[in-house]
Design a protein around this motif. Structure first.
Motif, PDB file in Angstrom:
ATOM      1  N   GLY A   1       3.936   3.104   5.980  1.00  0.00           N
ATOM      2  CA  GLY A   1       4.287   2.367   4.783  1.00  0.00           C
ATOM      3  C   GLY A   1       5.717   1.903   4.705  1.00  0.00           C
ATOM      4  O   GLY A   1       6.612   2.388   5.410  1.00  0.00           O
ATOM      5  N   TYR A   2       5.906   0.955   3.777  1.00  0.00           N
ATOM      6  CA  TYR A   2       7.212   0.355   3.509  1.00  0.00           C
ATOM      7  C   TYR A   2       7.468   0.460   2.010  1.00  0.00           C
ATOM      8  O   TYR A   2       6.598   0.137   1.196  1.00  0.00           O
ATOM      9  CB  TYR A   2       7.227  -1.108   3.957  1.00  0.00           C
ATOM     10  N   GLU A   3       8.677   0.905   1.657  1.00  0.00           N
ATOM     11  CA  GLU A   3       8.998   1.136   0.256  1.00  0.00           C
ATOM     12  C   GLU A   3       9.724  -0.053  -0.364  1.00  0.00           C
ATOM     13  O   GLU A   3      10.511  -0.731   0.290  1.00  0.00           O
ATOM     14  CB  GLU A   3       9.857   2.393   0.123  1.00  0.00           C
ATOM     15  N   LEU A   4       9.447  -0.267  -1.644  1.00  0.00           N
ATOM     16  CA  LEU A   4      10.130  -1.284  -2.450  1.00  0.00           C
ATOM     17  C   LEU A   4      10.732  -0.564  -3.648  1.00  0.00           C
ATOM     18  O   LEU A   4      10.009  -0.114  -4.536  1.00  0.00           O
ATOM     19  CB  LEU A   4       9.132  -2.353  -2.903  1.00  0.00           C
ATOM     20  N   LEU A   5      12.036  -0.420  -3.642  1.00  0.00           N
ATOM     21  CA  LEU A   5      12.680   0.445  -4.628  1.00  0.00           C
ATOM     22  C   LEU A   5      12.811  -0.195  -5.997  1.00  0.00           C
ATOM     23  O   LEU A   5      12.749   0.484  -7.017  1.00  0.00           O
ATOM     24  CB  LEU A   5      14.065   0.862  -4.111  1.00  0.00           C
TER      25      LEU A   5
ATOM     26  N   SER B   1      11.407  -7.240  -1.817  1.00  0.00           N
ATOM     27  CA  SER B   1      10.290  -7.707  -1.005  1.00  0.00           C
ATOM     28  C   SER B   1      10.453  -7.209   0.419  1.00  0.00           C
ATOM     29  O   SER B   1      11.564  -6.898   0.860  1.00  0.00           O
ATOM     30  CB  SER B   1      10.195  -9.235  -1.026  1.00  0.00           C
ATOM     31  N   VAL B   2       9.320  -7.121   1.122  1.00  0.00           N
ATOM     32  CA  VAL B   2       9.335  -6.744   2.532  1.00  0.00           C
ATOM     33  C   VAL B   2       8.438  -7.703   3.304  1.00  0.00           C
ATOM     34  O   VAL B   2       7.500  -8.290   2.744  1.00  0.00           O
ATOM     35  CB  VAL B   2       8.848  -5.285   2.752  1.00  0.00           C
ATOM     36  N   HIS B   3       8.736  -7.841   4.602  1.00  0.00           N
ATOM     37  CA  HIS B   3       7.975  -8.762   5.448  1.00  0.00           C
ATOM     38  C   HIS B   3       7.775  -8.129   6.832  1.00  0.00           C
ATOM     39  O   HIS B   3       8.206  -8.676   7.844  1.00  0.00           O
ATOM     40  CB  HIS B   3       8.713 -10.094   5.573  1.00  0.00           C
TER      41      HIS B   3
ATOM     42  N   GLU C   1       4.444  -3.337  18.867  1.00  0.00           N
ATOM     43  CA  GLU C   1       5.758  -3.190  18.262  1.00  0.00           C
ATOM     44  C   GLU C   1       5.632  -3.560  16.796  1.00  0.00           C
ATOM     45  O   GLU C   1       4.833  -4.426  16.429  1.00  0.00           O
ATOM     46  CB  GLU C   1       6.788  -4.099  18.948  1.00  0.00           C
ATOM     47  N   ARG C   2       6.434  -2.896  15.956  1.00  0.00           N
ATOM     48  CA  ARG C   2       6.342  -3.197  14.533  1.00  0.00           C
ATOM     49  C   ARG C   2       7.678  -2.946  13.850  1.00  0.00           C
ATOM     50  O   ARG C   2       8.541  -2.196  14.351  1.00  0.00           O
ATOM     51  CB  ARG C   2       5.233  -2.404  13.850  1.00  0.00           C
ATOM     52  N   THR C   3       7.846  -3.586  12.745  1.00  0.00           N
ATOM     53  CA  THR C   3       9.018  -3.334  11.914  1.00  0.00           C
ATOM     54  C   THR C   3       9.030  -1.865  11.528  1.00  0.00           C
ATOM     55  O   THR C   3       8.007  -1.307  11.123  1.00  0.00           O
ATOM     56  CB  THR C   3       8.973  -4.209  10.647  1.00  0.00           C
ATOM     57  N   GLU C   4      10.185  -1.221  11.649  1.00  0.00           N
ATOM     58  CA  GLU C   4      10.292   0.215  11.412  1.00  0.00           C
ATOM     59  C   GLU C   4       9.875   0.555   9.978  1.00  0.00           C
ATOM     60  O   GLU C   4      10.417   0.015   9.014  1.00  0.00           O
ATOM     61  CB  GLU C   4      11.718   0.681  11.651  1.00  0.00           C
ATOM     62  N   PRO C   5       8.889   1.434   9.813  1.00  0.00           N
ATOM     63  CA  PRO C   5       8.464   1.787   8.458  1.00  0.00           C
ATOM     64  C   PRO C   5       9.400   2.790   7.799  1.00  0.00           C
ATOM     65  O   PRO C   5      10.355   3.280   8.422  1.00  0.00           O
ATOM     66  CB  PRO C   5       7.081   2.396   8.692  1.00  0.00           C
TER      67      PRO C   5
ATOM     68  N   ASN D   1       6.084  -5.024 -10.417  1.00  0.00           N
ATOM     69  CA  ASN D   1       5.935  -4.101 -11.549  1.00  0.00           C
ATOM     70  C   ASN D   1       6.148  -2.675 -11.070  1.00  0.00           C
ATOM     71  O   ASN D   1       6.446  -2.438  -9.905  1.00  0.00           O
ATOM     72  CB  ASN D   1       4.555  -4.262 -12.203  1.00  0.00           C
ATOM     73  N   ASP D   2       5.978  -1.738 -11.966  1.00  0.00           N
ATOM     74  CA  ASP D   2       6.259  -0.343 -11.638  1.00  0.00           C
ATOM     75  C   ASP D   2       5.207   0.287 -10.741  1.00  0.00           C
ATOM     76  O   ASP D   2       5.398   1.407 -10.260  1.00  0.00           O
ATOM     77  CB  ASP D   2       6.378   0.473 -12.938  1.00  0.00           C
ATOM     78  N   ARG D   3       4.098  -0.402 -10.513  1.00  0.00           N
ATOM     79  CA  ARG D   3       3.062   0.139  -9.617  1.00  0.00           C
ATOM     80  C   ARG D   3       3.231  -0.388  -8.198  1.00  0.00           C
ATOM     81  O   ARG D   3       2.802   0.250  -7.251  1.00  0.00           O
ATOM     82  CB  ARG D   3       1.662  -0.208 -10.142  1.00  0.00           C
ATOM     83  N   ASN D   4       3.816  -1.572  -8.046  1.00  0.00           N
ATOM     84  CA  ASN D   4       3.975  -2.167  -6.713  1.00  0.00           C
ATOM     85  C   ASN D   4       5.195  -1.598  -6.009  1.00  0.00           C
ATOM     86  O   ASN D   4       6.157  -2.307  -5.725  1.00  0.00           O
ATOM     87  CB  ASN D   4       4.115  -3.690  -6.835  1.00  0.00           C
ATOM     88  N   THR D   5       5.172  -0.323  -5.737  1.00  0.00           N
ATOM     89  CA  THR D   5       6.356   0.351  -5.198  1.00  0.00           C
ATOM     90  C   THR D   5       6.402   0.379  -3.681  1.00  0.00           C
ATOM     91  O   THR D   5       7.321   0.964  -3.111  1.00  0.00           O
ATOM     92  CB  THR D   5       6.416   1.790  -5.726  1.00  0.00           C
TER      93      THR D   5
END
Length: 859
Positions: free
Chosen positions: A750-754, A759-761, A718-722, A843-847
């Protein structure tokens, strides 16, 4: 015999197990371990997860291969020297004189490599500023401070005349705090790498040793500045001889000749009426020196035309041509516009005179000629104009110039040696491949670029990056490599944006020679690998090509797994030596959609598996009996073959995941996998014979059974919904045994950071099916962009699926060049393993963040 070797420069230092010191002195004997030549060992590095206590090398003959002996102790000590025993085999011995070493030194980098101020290089081995291992010191001893790590670069050269087989011996490291004995084992395959001056591969390094490579003299003559020698003095000639010996050792088989400097030094001149007198005395003296030493098989005529820059060109970008200077003794040439009478006067005198002299000396076939570097700046037609003039007066000339811009494809059509920058080639290989198909040599060129995730040779890139460039060269049919700066030492490191691009060796005035580097070694290693593949390709081009491309597909798409690199290299060595590339006992059973699958695995090429029909979907699969590391599959076909198929793997024979694709060439296919599985299936959908069924003579699996079974292999989780853009629709990506490369291959989720500050966990909880001892979790890092890796990961376990106990936490994982995170802890009983990932956008790369394979082991 085959061994797996690898790399990661991290972890805790532990002292040597099972190796008693030869002798003890006052103070604590330093701890010792070994790492491979693929790794970067820093001053604070500890023993990696894959370190050894001995050296094991796979080689060909006339092959150099290296490893590192690494020392660290609680008290300061001095390494005095290393003594080597001969390496003995059952039929032959390798003398101790063929083993050598250098203490590794460091280069301080004030920042990581970046081009144009905003195009970084990734992944890097470490974040700058700091000291990076990039020197091989020409001295036997080195002082090591307390609690600092010191690497000793140890290499073995297997003579061309040695018999193939396994050789064993020892290295004794003699230190002021005791001596340490290191076993060495070399598995030398019975295939000979040709000497560099007989090679089909050309290694071009631009240097200032013999004169200027451009119109800009910088601070003066390079040799005079760094060694103090006047040109052609006894000390100068001794340096040139030492340099030639180094070139020969490192397979640098092209001699760059700054024509106007050498001709001027010989007394060439021009009178007031424009009549040139050419004296080739110094030119001949230099060339003959290198030929007599057996160093080179190509002579590079380095003479320049181009727009230069605005400071030197009042009509920029109009092309200028360098000509013999009117001022006696002047080193910097005079320049005239390319399309003027003065230039025409130069063309009609210089080009025929040079050609005739080369013909008289018997050097014409070795010679190639520049027009102007990186043509196309400003759109001026000068390069084509000069090239036409050169061919007018020298019809059989061989022209080659490095190309990098929008004009590259057009220039390639007009030159005889096609030399695109690796970035330019990767962006659009078709026009250069088309010229190669016409019979022109294709060489690759690096200078400042490519950056990003591309293979190159910067100090803060992994050591293997340069080596893998040569695997790319073989896979794409390239037979040469050009780099702009062998030793442009006036170009200070602090001023270099892309670190180390300015030079790959350093001056050593004390020993009147040059100091090599791990990058120089990596280039030679890669060229030797190219030779092994080329040897194999003479008899089995399909297999050689497939082995090369199983590691590197493009300059920005390749496997960064050094274990896999070394295993594929061992397979290539075996294949080139005529040995089996896959163990016969790995496959235990076979089945198929129709036909007799056993005939594909009976080790009898006169029998074949043949499905009932060549149309539709047909499959054949093998059972390895238990989980295995699968490096690839080799398929040998009969008169008809599957020309479209995919390779599926499974832990349980029920849930399948696609691990690779193939298009049969009618002979011998190798599909690289780098996967873990028990079952492997080939699912074909097209036959070369249309409706006629294909014939699979042999289905072989390259790899080895896992010593420890992956407890999480194929298990549900089971995993957090991507994110919906990067889904894990089947909930199998994290445990299917297939390693993802980039998000485009669909093997990771993957998980997006807008926004910056988001942050995501995400949490992944794997059900192992039953309670059992768990003491290690491995997480495969996202390979392409380190910015998309987690900042931290935490491992917890549970016996009931509800109450979890934290077992270990790994922080600062982002940006590392290794691709596995190994988290070990005291073994505990567990049915569920949970991994929690933490990621913040800064930063703008850590999306975002991508997750891939998670494995669990008992210890």
């Amino acid at each position: 015999m085959r061994w797996t070797r690898v790399v990661v420069a991290s972890g805790l230092m532990v002292t040597t197990a099972g190796l008693a010191p030869v002798a003890r002195a006052a103070g604590a004997t330093p701890g010792m371990w070994t790492e491979t030549s693929y790794s970067s060992v820093f001053k604070d590095s500890g023993r990696s997860a894959d370190a050894r206590d001995d050296i094991r090398l796979d080689t060909a003959k006339n092959d150099y291969e290296a490893a590192q002996i690494v020392l660290r102790g609680p008290a300061a000590f001095t390494v005095n020297k290393i003594d080597f025993s001969p390496l003995t085999g059952s039929r032959d011995a390798i003398p101790a004189s063929e083993l050598s070493y250098n203490p590794v030194g460091y280069e301080y980098l004030n920042h990581n490599s970046v081009f144009g101020g905003n195009q970084p290089v990734y992944p890097t081995t470490r974040t700058a500023p700091g000291d990076f291992p990039d020197r091989l010191l020409n001295q036997p001893s080195v002082d090591v401070p307390a609690n600092q790590t010191q690497s000793l670069w140890v290499r073995v050269h297997v003579p061309a005349t040695a018999k193939g087989g396994v050789y064993r011996g020892r290295a004794t490291v003699r230190t002021t705090n005791g001596n340490l004995s290191v076993p060495i084992t070399v598995n030398a395959r019975n295939v000979v790498i040709p000497p560099a001056n007989k090679s089909e591969f050309t290694n071009v390094m631009w240097t200032n040793f013999l004169g200027l490579t451009s119109y800009d003299p910088g601070d003066g003559d390079t040799v005079k500045l760094f060694y103090g020698h006047d040109r052609y003095s006894p000390g100068w000639w001794q340096l040139i001889d030492n340099w030639a010996d180094t070139m020969k050792k490192y397979r640098q088989n092209n001699l760059q000749l700054p024509l106007l400097n050498l001709l001027t030094d010989g007394g060439s001149k021009v009178d007031a009426d424009g009549n040139y007198t050419f004296s080739f005395s110094r030119f001949d003296e230099v060339v003959q020196r290198f030929l007599d030493k057996g160093v080179v098989n190509r002579l590079e005529g380095f003479t320049g035309a181009g727009p230069q820059n605005r400071d030197h060109n009042s009509q920029y970008p109009r092309y200028l041509v360098e000509v013999t200077p009117k001022e006696t003794g002047k080193q910097v040439p005079d320049y005239v516009w390319w399309d003027t009478p003065e230039a025409e006067n130069w063309y009609k005198q210089f080009y025929p005179a040079l050609r005739q002299h080369l013909a008289d000396k018997g050097w014409l076939s070795m010679f190639w000629m520049h027009v102007g570097d990186e043509p196309g700046a400003g759109g001026d037609p000068g390069w084509f104009g000069v090239a036409n003039k050169l061919r007018q007066y020298w019809p059989d000339v061989k022209i080659g110039d490095a190309v990098v811009n929008d004009l590259a494809a057009r220039v390639a059509q007009s030159e005889d040696i096609v030399i695109p920058n690796l970035f330019t080639y990767t962006l659009n290989p078709a026009p250069f491949d088309a010229e190669r198909a016409k019979g022109k040599p294709l060489w690759f060129y690096n200078c400042n670029i490519p950056v990003g995730n591309h293979l190159n040779r910067f100090i803060d890139q992994p050591e293997w990056s340069q080596r893998q460039t040569m695997w790319l060269a073989y896979g794409r049919g390239a037979t040469g490599y050009l780099h702009w700066a062998y030793g442009n030492w006036q170009y200070k490191m602090d001023n270099q944006d892309v670190k180390g691009d300015g030079y790959i060796v350093r001056p050593d005035a004390v020993h009147n020679t040059v100091e090599a580097s791990p990058r120089y070694e990596s280039l030679r290693d890669g060229m030797e690998d190219w030779e092994v593949l080329n040897h194999l390709g003479k008899t089995n081009p399909g297999l050689a090509h497939d082995l090369a491309t199983s590691l590197v597909q493009r300059s920005d798409k390749y496997s960064p797994d050094v274990n896999y690199m070394q295993r594929i290299r061992a397979i290539a060595l075996d294949a080139a030596a005529g040995l089996p590339v896959a163990p016969k006992d790995l496959v235990r059973a076979a089945s198929a959609s129709s036909g007799d699958a056993a005939k594909a695995v009976d080790h009898n090429s006169s029998t074949a598996w043949q499905p009932a029909s060549g149309t539709g979907t047909n499959w054949v699969q093998v059972d390895l009996g238990r989980q295995a590391q699968v490096d690839g599959i080799r398929l040998r076909w009969g008169s008809t073959y599957a020309n479209k198929y995919r390779v599926l793997i499974s832990y349980d024979g029920t849930k399948w995941a696609e691990a690779g694709q193939g298009t049969g060439d009618g002979a011998d296919d190798f599909v690289g996998l780098n996967a873990k599985a028990r079952y492997i299936r080939v699912e074909a959908t097209s036959s070369s014979g249309g409706a006629t069924p294909y014939q699979l003579l042999d289905f072989e699996v390259a790899g080895s059974q896992l010593a420890q079974q992956n407890l999480a292999g194929g298990k549900a989780y089971e995993r957090t919904e991507p994110s919906s853009r990067f889904p894990d629709a089947t909930k199998t990506e994290a445990t299917d045994g297939v390693l993802g490369d980039d998000w485009g291959d669909g093997k990771s989720f993957g998980y997006e950071l807008l926004n910056v500050g988001d942050s995501v966990h995400p949490v992944v909880t794997i059900d192992l099916g039953r309670a059992q001892a768990v003491g290690k979790v491995r997480v495969h890092a996202y390979e392409e962009y380190p910015d998309y890796r987690p900042d931290q990961l935490t491992v917890s376990t549970s016996t009931d699926g509800t109450n979890f106990t934290q077992r270990a936490r790994l922080g600062s994982v982002n940006g590392a060049s290794n691709i596995w995170y190994d988290v070990g802890f005291a073994p505990a009983s567990a049915r569920w393993v949970r991994v929690t990932f933490d990621k913040a956008r800064t930063n703008d790369r850590n999306t975002g963040m991508f997750l891939d394979e998670i494995e669990a082991y008992g210890h």
